[in-house]
Design a protein around this motif. Sequence first.
Motif, PDB file in Angstrom:
ATOM      1  N   ALA A  28       0.840  -1.196   0.000  1.00 34.07           N
ATOM      2  CA  ALA A  28       0.000   0.000   0.000  1.00 34.07           C
ATOM      3  C   ALA A  28       0.872   1.243   0.000  1.00 34.07           C
ATOM      4  O   ALA A  28       1.957   1.263   0.596  1.00 34.07           O
ATOM      5  N   ALA A 106     -12.773  -1.597  -2.078  1.00 30.15           N
ATOM      6  CA  ALA A 106     -11.829  -2.668  -2.375  1.00 30.15           C
ATOM      7  C   ALA A 106     -12.465  -3.544  -3.441  1.00 30.15           C
ATOM      8  O   ALA A 106     -13.688  -3.668  -3.498  1.00 30.15           O
ATOM      9  N   GLU A 107     -11.639  -4.107  -4.292  1.00 26.47           N
ATOM     10  CA  GLU A 107     -12.115  -5.115  -5.227  1.00 26.47           C
ATOM     11  C   GLU A 107     -11.482  -6.428  -4.786  1.00 26.47           C
ATOM     12  O   GLU A 107     -10.261  -6.540  -4.714  1.00 26.47           O
ATOM     13  N   LYS A 121      -7.590 -11.932  -3.013  1.00 17.98           N
ATOM     14  CA  LYS A 121      -6.670 -11.047  -3.731  1.00 17.98           C
ATOM     15  C   LYS A 121      -7.465  -9.875  -4.256  1.00 17.98           C
ATOM     16  O   LYS A 121      -8.692  -9.962  -4.412  1.00 17.98           O
ATOM     17  N   GLY A 122      -6.781  -8.782  -4.521  1.00 15.10           N
ATOM     18  CA  GLY A 122      -7.483  -7.630  -5.066  1.00 15.10           C
ATOM     19  C   GLY A 122      -6.735  -6.327  -4.882  1.00 15.10           C
ATOM     20  O   GLY A 122      -5.535  -6.306  -4.592  1.00 15.10           O
ATOM     21  N   ASP A 123      -7.492  -5.248  -5.040  1.00 19.60           N
ATOM     22  CA  ASP A 123      -6.949  -3.890  -4.973  1.00 19.60           C
ATOM     23  C   ASP A 123      -7.752  -3.060  -3.987  1.00 19.60           C
ATOM     24  O   ASP A 123      -8.943  -3.314  -3.768  1.00 19.60           O
ATOM     25  N   HIS A 125      -8.616   1.121  -2.704  1.00 19.52           N
ATOM     26  CA  HIS A 125      -8.632   2.556  -3.025  1.00 19.52           C
ATOM     27  C   HIS A 125      -9.358   3.231  -1.861  1.00 19.52           C
ATOM     28  O   HIS A 125     -10.587   3.307  -1.858  1.00 19.52           O
ATOM     29  N   GLU A 135      -3.607   3.627  -2.046  1.00 12.51           N
ATOM     30  CA  GLU A 135      -3.777   2.685  -3.159  1.00 12.51           C
ATOM     31  C   GLU A 135      -2.969   1.447  -2.817  1.00 12.51           C
ATOM     32  O   GLU A 135      -1.879   1.553  -2.239  1.00 12.51           O
ATOM     33  N   GLY A 136      -3.480   0.270  -3.177  1.00 13.42           N
ATOM     34  CA  GLY A 136      -2.708  -0.919  -2.878  1.00 13.42           C
ATOM     35  C   GLY A 136      -3.232  -2.163  -3.558  1.00 13.42           C
ATOM     36  O   GLY A 136      -4.265  -2.159  -4.240  1.00 13.42           O
ATOM     37  N   HIS A 137      -2.477  -3.239  -3.358  1.00 15.94           N
ATOM     38  CA  HIS A 137      -2.796  -4.540  -3.927  1.00 15.94           C
ATOM     39  C   HIS A 137      -2.443  -5.606  -2.891  1.00 15.94           C
ATOM     40  O   HIS A 137      -1.467  -5.465  -2.155  1.00 15.94           O
ATOM     41  N   GLN A 139      -2.631 -10.135  -2.031  1.00 14.04           N
ATOM     42  CA  GLN A 139      -2.959 -11.533  -2.326  1.00 14.04           C
ATOM     43  C   GLN A 139      -2.504 -12.328  -1.114  1.00 14.04           C
ATOM     44  O   GLN A 139      -1.302 -12.398  -0.827  1.00 14.04           O
TER      45      GLN A 139
END
Length: 143
Positions: A28, A106-107, A121-123, A125, A135-137, A139
């Motif tokens: 993040a 979040a997705e 897992k996802g992203d 905002h 912002e981040g990702h 898994q």
Amino acid sequence: MSESIHIKGQLEALLKKAGQGYDGEFNASIGGKKFVSATGDNTTFYEATDDFLIVGFDDEKRGHVAFTVPKSLVGDGPHPVEWYRGQIGWSADVDGDFQLIKSGRAEVTFLKKVYERIGAKGDIHFQLPDGQKIEGHFQIERR
């Protein structure tokens, strides 16, 4: 202020209960500056009563990001999850400055082993009360 202290305590108690046993990563940043780079046991996908708790604690202790997604989501996803008040408040700790997430989304796509959800897992905002955007990702999955 007292709400954030209460939520920080809840988060710490839940993470003790969740223990270790996770593989994955959670990154993040704010304005392109990374404050969470979490791997392995510094990531958590914990099944609570009504929600899954997803957390990344920076490997270098710079901060964390924590949020929940409802267990009631149907299918693997991807699921768009807008900020909501779950069992534990969405939060971020940026270099020792603990804040509750003000808004965001979040997705999330669930990772499964047969029929059991073992990770996600996802992203992300998110927006903090001071206007900064995270912002981040991620898994993460249980071993």
